[in-house]
Every structure is written in structure tokens, then in C-alpha cells.
Design an enzyme around this catalytic site. Sequence first.
Site, PDB file in Angstrom:
ATOM      1  N   GLY A  22      46.831  45.109  35.452  1.00  0.00           N
ATOM      2  CA  GLY A  22      46.599  44.759  36.862  1.00  0.00           C
ATOM      3  C   GLY A  22      47.908  44.400  37.546  1.00  0.00           C
ATOM      4  N   ASP A  75      41.876  40.930  38.969  1.00  0.00           N
ATOM      5  CA  ASP A  75      43.003  41.815  39.275  1.00  0.00           C
ATOM      6  C   ASP A  75      43.103  42.116  40.776  1.00  0.00           C
ATOM      7  OD1 ASP A  75      44.320  42.136  36.881  1.00  0.00           O
ATOM      8  OD2 ASP A  75      43.016  43.753  36.202  1.00  0.00           O
ATOM      9  N   ASP A 152      38.168  52.991  23.870  1.00  0.00           N
ATOM     10  CA  ASP A 152      36.876  52.303  24.030  1.00  0.00           C
ATOM     11  C   ASP A 152      35.831  53.318  24.455  1.00  0.00           C
ATOM     12  OD1 ASP A 152      38.296  49.983  23.718  1.00  0.00           O
ATOM     13  OD2 ASP A 152      38.158  49.363  25.825  1.00  0.00           O
ATOM     14  N   GLU A 154      33.291  52.618  26.285  1.00  0.00           N
ATOM     15  CA  GLU A 154      32.890  52.321  27.670  1.00  0.00           C
ATOM     16  C   GLU A 154      33.728  53.009  28.729  1.00  0.00           C
ATOM     17  OE1 GLU A 154      31.777  48.563  25.390  1.00  0.00           O
ATOM     18  OE2 GLU A 154      33.382  50.023  25.368  1.00  0.00           O
ATOM     19  N   THR A 193      57.020  52.050  17.376  1.00  0.00           N
ATOM     20  CA  THR A 193      56.505  52.928  18.438  1.00  0.00           C
ATOM     21  C   THR A 193      55.170  53.568  18.065  1.00  0.00           C
ATOM     22  OG1 THR A 193      57.623  54.879  17.566  1.00  0.00           O
ATOM     23  CG2 THR A 193      58.857  53.537  19.144  1.00  0.00           C
ATOM     24  N   THR A 196      52.070  53.096  20.258  1.00  0.00           N
ATOM     25  CA  THR A 196      52.192  53.846  21.520  1.00  0.00           C
ATOM     26  C   THR A 196      51.877  55.324  21.281  1.00  0.00           C
ATOM     27  OG1 THR A 196      53.808  52.316  22.388  1.00  0.00           O
ATOM     28  CG2 THR A 196      53.830  54.511  23.341  1.00  0.00           C
ATOM     29  N   CYS A 386      35.678  23.621  47.797  1.00  0.00           N
ATOM     30  CA  CYS A 386      34.284  23.979  47.566  1.00  0.00           C
ATOM     31  C   CYS A 386      33.526  22.858  46.853  1.00  0.00           C
ATOM     32  CB  CYS A 386      34.211  25.304  46.813  1.00  0.00           C
ATOM     33  SG  CYS A 386      32.697  26.178  47.190  1.00  0.00           S
ATOM     34  N   GLN A 390      32.354  19.007  48.076  1.00  0.00           N
ATOM     35  CA  GLN A 390      31.021  18.427  47.903  1.00  0.00           C
ATOM     36  C   GLN A 390      31.113  17.111  47.115  1.00  0.00           C
ATOM     37  OE1 GLN A 390      28.762  21.667  46.190  1.00  0.00           O
ATOM     38  NE2 GLN A 390      28.927  22.926  48.026  1.00  0.00           N
ATOM     39  N   GLU A 410      21.987  20.324  44.068  1.00  0.00           N
ATOM     40  CA  GLU A 410      22.289  21.192  42.928  1.00  0.00           C
ATOM     41  C   GLU A 410      22.197  20.407  41.615  1.00  0.00           C
ATOM     42  OE1 GLU A 410      26.236  22.970  43.071  1.00  0.00           O
ATOM     43  OE2 GLU A 410      25.886  24.137  41.254  1.00  0.00           O
ATOM     44  N   HIS A 512      37.367  28.851  50.020  1.00  0.00           N
ATOM     45  CA  HIS A 512      38.367  29.000  48.946  1.00  0.00           C
ATOM     46  C   HIS A 512      39.686  29.523  49.510  1.00  0.00           C
ATOM     47  CE1 HIS A 512      35.783  28.307  45.429  1.00  0.00           C
ATOM     48  NE2 HIS A 512      34.820  28.753  46.208  1.00  0.00           N
ATOM     49  N   GLU A 514      42.506  29.573  48.229  1.00  0.00           N
ATOM     50  CA  GLU A 514      43.347  30.216  47.205  1.00  0.00           C
ATOM     51  C   GLU A 514      43.202  31.732  47.233  1.00  0.00           C
ATOM     52  OE1 GLU A 514      40.601  28.505  46.646  1.00  0.00           O
ATOM     53  OE2 GLU A 514      39.500  29.169  44.876  1.00  0.00           O
TER      54      GLU A 514
HETATM   55  N1  GLN Z   1      28.190  24.831  43.110  1.00  0.00           N
HETATM   56  C1  GLN Z   1      28.506  24.638  44.475  1.00  0.00           C
HETATM   57  C2  GLN Z   1      27.635  25.488  45.389  1.00  0.00           C
HETATM   58  O1  GLN Z   1      27.025  26.421  44.977  1.00  0.00           O
HETATM   59  C3  GLN Z   1      29.970  24.921  44.739  1.00  0.00           C
HETATM   60  C4  GLN Z   1      30.366  26.334  44.464  1.00  0.00           C
HETATM   61  C5  GLN Z   1      31.838  26.514  44.345  1.00  0.00           C
HETATM   62  O2  GLN Z   1      32.572  25.561  44.159  1.00  0.00           O
HETATM   63  N2  GLN Z   1      32.303  27.742  44.406  1.00  0.00           N
HETATM   64  O3  GLN Z   1      27.539  25.234  46.560  1.00  0.00           O
END
Ligand code: GLN
Length: 541
Positions: A22, A75, A152, A154, A193, A196, A386, A390, A410, A512, A514
Amino acid sequence: MNNEKTKYIFVTGGVISGLGKGIAAASIGYLLKTRGFNVTIQKFDPYINVDPGTMSPYQHGEVYVLDDGAETDLDLGHYERFIDVNMSRINNTTTGQVYHEVISRERRGDYLGATVQVIPHITGEIKRRIAAVNESQKYDVVICEIGGTVGDIESLPFLEAIRQFSIETGRGNSITIHLTLVPYIETSGEMKTKPTQHSVMRLREIGIQPDILLCRTKYPLVDELRRKISLFCNVYPEAVIEALDADTIYEIPMHFNKQMIVEIISKQLNLPIRKGNLKDLESFVAKVKNPKHEVNIGICGKYTQLHDAYKSILESFIHAGVENDAKVNIKWIGAEELSSPEKAQAALQKVDGLLVPGGFGDRGVEGKILAITVARENKIPFFGICLGLQCAVIEFARNVCGLKDAHSHEFSEETTNPVVSLMEEQKEISTKGGTMRLGAYSATIEKKTKASKIYNEQIISERHRHRYEVNNKYLDILLANGLIIGAKNEELDLVEMIEIPDHPWFVACQFHPELKSRVSKAHPLFAHFVKASLNYKKTQK
Ligand code: GLN
């Protein structure tokens, strides 16, 4: 280049998995982009799950979510971070999706009585998807990575499909780049080698002759080895590229570039030879390798044994570190080990900032809440993502608002104070994944907040992957006790960000961030969090 034919680069892997196909694909994409080509990257995953959304992070690492809500392989994160293109559902195909599509068509009677077979129907659907990624015709080059290892069972249909696709697109319009391993045998002090050679043999048996070999190796490939690989694998010596273990993945494009990989690709694909430079990446890598400062960030989660589960977060910290000229040392804090306030206190003593990332299920939740209490009370920078948001809301409700049994639905159906819960309209949907808020949603930043300073924008767009939301019924009491809202989704009336004003940096988001950090641009939330943690560190001296 627009009127010319699209060129295809297939990337396959041999010998063993985990060699970094990747990152190799992303690096080649990056290099082509610096030469002015429009590039996209596609990944084929040979597993039968329709997507990784239902897989455990231990099995699969992080689920990378795209703007359109597709849950994809990690990836795709490397692709987006390197080439800075927002991808979509069609950029990641699994065996599950291919079969799902073919079987649905069969049930509809689309095959008009034919016997439905791997060849031509499954391979045909794979080829359709290779072409579909460039439906808009905006890409000069499509890089297509085939997951798994040659040999593989698959991945056979995918390899057969790319073999056919290459023939159908005509000579000079596609090439195959094969990534292999040249192991070093400690006892004899030799590099070998043969693996490879064997993996190329497997490829040739099924009709694919690699055009370029990327040889993963611990030590430089001497000329003699290069010649040997070239001769036995039927690849020109200059196209045997050394893929040396690197200190940072961001150095890999630089290694490839030195070996003229773009010129070789351009020649093989009849692309114009263009100039480009890697100045931005070079200065980025120089900063990664020689940072002026250092900071310790604690990540308190439950998948701390498997760092791939937090891949994008770790990469975001590298980007944010560079922006702050700092090395970010990650200290893993196993949430389940924090069984008492004392343990949480001790764990946080070693860090300059605390991140509580996303997650599912109740394992470790109480430990995360204890860690957040310590960060809030001791004014240690805190960043919640996330589930992290919470948990911060639950912590605030319990310990500041006095709602002792506050919880998320939850984790506790019985709680009398569900400060985090499902929205009414979600409650009736029962298919797994059906109730998830997935993909890009926009949010409005509230004025005079940390969020507004961080983003310096009024409307933001961020990616989501969660089921539960802050329960609006509790907003009055949360706000009356000093919590503030940093951003909201006005349309759905949902909280997107929270913060505590009387704290140097206590910020959490339901989305998120990130997933949107890039090599070229660190995500502002990560950059500001690292900055706040560096400031905290100074005050501790
Ligand atoms: N488990 C929580 C929800 O479903 C948070 C999910 C998460 O952090 N991605 O809302």
C-alpha cells in the site's frame, strides 16, 4: 495529457504479506503527482467480507472511512495522505462486493440463462470496476493494488482479471510492478534472491510478466544481486528497484525517485518524461528526522496491542509533529488497566496530553472515563475522538453535573441518565451498520470557541463512523455546568464538538479528524493539540 489513453499500473505482492504494498503504491502515486500527472489509486481486497466494517480491528486494523461513507481498507488512508485526493467507494473493492454484485445480477436474470462462472463473470465484474474508477476520465494514471500474496487462492480471479485487462488495453498502456522480499540470512551473512525468483515464477505461470520489481531489503542491493534478479526474473536491471527499510514511510518516495522509477514507468507506459521536485517532502522528512522538541502523548484505548487499529491517528501525529517541529512519542495506555483513580493518575503522570480515540463496546470504557477525569481536573490537554467525546460527556455529566449514573445507551440500557443515546429515527433500523452515521457531514463552528480558533472557518466537513450521539435532552444541564458546544450539525441538530473553556485544551469531536490529515497539511485539531501539549510540558518543568 487529457486526450490520451489512461495508463494502468498494477501492483502485486509476493513472498510474504506485510511488505508495504500500500505504501509502495501510494509512494509511486505521489511521485507521479509531483510530475504533474493526475493519479488515483484503487485497492482490491481478496476477502469475502463485503467491507471491513464488520471486522474486528484485531483482524484488520483500522477501518478507513471515505467522504461517501464507504468503509475501506487502511491502505486507502495511505493513498489519501500521500496523493491528497479524496477517494470514493469505487477505490476499494472486495471479493465480497464482486460476488454480491454478480449473484444479484444472476438472481435478477441478467445473465439470460448462462452458467455464471469465475471466468468470465467474476473477472468481468473486476474489470468493470478497474475501468469504473476512471469513469470521469480525469486521471492520466490509475494505480491498482491487488491485496494478498501471489500464490494465494483468493487473489487468483483478480490476477486473471488484470492479465486480461492488460491485453485488452493494448501494449504500452499498462504495467505490473511486483513487490518482493530479498531476505538477509544472518548466519551466512547473505542476501537471497530465490524467494523473489519463485514469486515471479508464480506470476509468470498465470501469464503475468512483471515490468518492475520492488525488492524489499534490509541492506542495499549490490549490482551483482540486481543482475541476478534481472536475469532470472526477466526484468531489466534498471527496473529492479531496491526498497530499502526506511526510518519513516515518508522517505520511501525519495528512495524510489533516486532510482529513477518515474522515468522507467514513463518509458514503459509511453508517458512524457516530465520534471518535478520533492522539495516539500524532503523538508517534511528532514523535520520528522530532526525535530527540535519532543512531547509525550498518551493514547488510552482498548486496541493498544495492535497499532494498526489506530493507523490514521498515528500518521496524523507525525504530520502534526512536523508542524510543531516536535517528535510526538506515543505512550499506550491500556484502558482496561485503569481500574482505579490512582492508576489513572499514575498513568497520566507520564504524558503531556491525553487522547481518547474511537471504539466500540464497553470494554475499557470506565478506564477511559477515569483518565478523562484526571486530565480535566489537572488541566492536562485532552483530545477526544468519537467514543472519546462520548466518554468526556459521560464523565462531565457524572462528576460535574452530579448525574451519578450517567452513561451511554450503548453500554447501559438501564441508566436513568442516557447522556449519549440513539436518535429516535435510528431506533427502528436493525441491520448491522444500518444505523451508523458514516462519511462526510458538515458542521457549523460556534463563535468564540477554541474550535473557531483552530479551524478558522465557519463551516467544516468531517468524516463520521458511529451510531450514538450526544442526547440533546441533557444539553441544558451540561451547558449550565460549564461545558460548551464547539460545533453543531444544524440540519440534524446534533452536537459535533464540545469543549471546556476553563481548561487549557479540552476539546472533543464526534467525527474522526484523523481521516483528513495529510502529509501536505496536518489536521488543525491534531496540530493544536500537539501545540497545547508542548505548552503543558513547559509548565511542568
Ligand atoms: N461506539 C460509539 C458509537 O457507535 C463510538 C464509535 C466510534 O468511536 N467510532 O457511537
